[in-house]
Design an enzyme around this catalytic site. Structure first.
Site, short mmCIF file in Angstrom:
data_model
loop_
_atom_site.label_atom_id
_atom_site.label_comp_id
_atom_site.label_asym_id
_atom_site.label_seq_id
_atom_site.Cartn_x
_atom_site.Cartn_y
_atom_site.Cartn_z
CB THR A 185 20.98 5.21 -2.49
OG1 THR A 185 19.83 4.42 -2.80
CG2 THR A 185 21.80 5.42 -3.75
CE LYS A 236 15.64 7.29 1.98
NZ LYS A 236 15.12 5.91 1.95
CG HIS A 287 15.48 10.41 -0.59
ND1 HIS A 287 16.84 10.42 -0.38
CD2 HIS A 287 15.23 9.39 -1.44
CE1 HIS A 287 17.39 9.44 -1.08
NE2 HIS A 287 16.44 8.78 -1.73
CG HIS A 288 9.75 10.90 -0.45
ND1 HIS A 288 9.20 10.38 0.70
CD2 HIS A 288 10.45 9.87 -1.01
CE1 HIS A 288 9.53 9.11 0.82
NE2 HIS A 288 10.28 8.77 -0.21
CB SER A 344 -0.91 0.01 1.23
OG SER A 344 -0.13 0.09 2.41
CB ALA A 379 19.38 -3.53 -4.80
#
Ligand code: NAD
Length: 260
Positions: free
Chosen positions: A167, A160, A156-157, A11, A123
């Site tokens: 990363t 987060k 990032h948004h 979701s 990853a």
């Protein structure tokens, strides 16, 4: 035969993207389970009704609800759920493609344990260009040497939660740094890799690795404009892993076409 996929975190931002991409290739994939958090308001709701991707007959359920006939579990959920999702994948006899970031030691242990029984690919980033950036960072760090300081900036948004991003930590390791490195804005100390994070808006993910020398600097930049790139990478990994034996696999083997 289509590959039966269970999505953990179905979701969420990534989960919905995966459902949409998966439904675009009905001959290749079909959704067999959509797992959400135990307190999710989506539990029991129909996936198609919520995501609107033409999926029918699958409802959001907790990860403990193991399904038969599942080939691959694709996991973009939360770090704390990683051990439970790994166990569910083992019980299903399914491969596990895990993209959840911010894993602690229990998450790492879960990945290692699962790899004894099923194919596992972890990853922190499923973009092909990021897989190349990882290689470029390793090469730049090796060729430039200790005279260049490495600093990593990520954006990032607003939603987060893990800082720095998985990363950024992966890129830091590629540059030869040890995690966690210097995370807050504090003075540089020796040859550690430094991390800085910005959070806001809807940015899917941007990373810049700075190699700062005396009188010059090199910047390697990667920007994601559309998180569909992660969904396509995870589905490509699912396709490859569904045919593999138990063990750990690397994203570069799946997404990059040439080795050199
Ligand atoms: P999100 O907050 O939008 O969604 C989280 C999902 O996890 C929801 O479906 C929620 O119900 C579920 N969840 C919450 N608690 C749970 C539990 N205890 N058990 C099972 N499921 C639970 O998050 P998002 O933006 O979709 O990102 C999910 C993860 O994927 C994050 O760790 C993020 O950093 C990572 N991510 C990785 C990549 C990559 O390429 N590897 C790309 C983007 C995001």
């Amino acid at each position: 035969m289509s590959i039966a996929v269970a999505i953990a975190g179905a979701s969420g931002r990534m989960g919905r993207e995966l459902v949409r991409h998966l439904s675009l290739s009905p001959g290749d994939f079909r959704l067999c389970a959509a797992w959400v958090g135990p307190n999710s308001r989506w539990r029991g709701r129909d996936v198609g009704e919520v995501v609107g991707a033409g999926v029918q007959g699958v409802v959001f359920t907790p990860p403990g609800e193991v399904v038969g006939g599942c080939d691959v579990v694709i996991d973009f959920s939360i770090a704390q759920a990683c051990p439970m999702i790994g166990e569910a994948a083992i019980l299903c006899g399914a491969a596990w493609v895990c993209g959840t970031t911010g894993l602690d030691q229990s998450g790492e242990t879960a990945l290692a344990r699962a790899a004894e029984f099923i194919p596992v690919l972890y990853a922190a980033n499923f973009s092909p260009a990021m897989a190349v950036m990882e290689e470029l960072v390793t090469r730049a760090a090796h060729r430039l040497g200790p005279g260049f300081d490495v600093e990593i900036l990520e954006l990032h948004h607003r939603g987060k939660s893990d800082i720095p991003s998985g990363t950024a930590l992966m890129l830091g390791r590629a540059a030869g740094g040890t995690n966690p490195g210097r995370i807050r804005a504090t003075p540089r100390n020796g040859d550690e890799v430094g991390y800085a994070a910005l959070r806001g808006g809807r940015v899917p993910g941007e990373h810049t690795v700075f190699f700062l020398g005396d009188g010059e600097r090199l910047e390697l930049v990667h920007r994601v404009h559309d998180r569909g790139i992660f969904a396509r990478g995870a589905l490509a990994a699912a396709q490859v892993l569904s045919l593999r034996s138990p063990g750990r696999y690397h994203i570069g083997e799946v997404l990059l076409t040439r080795k050199n």
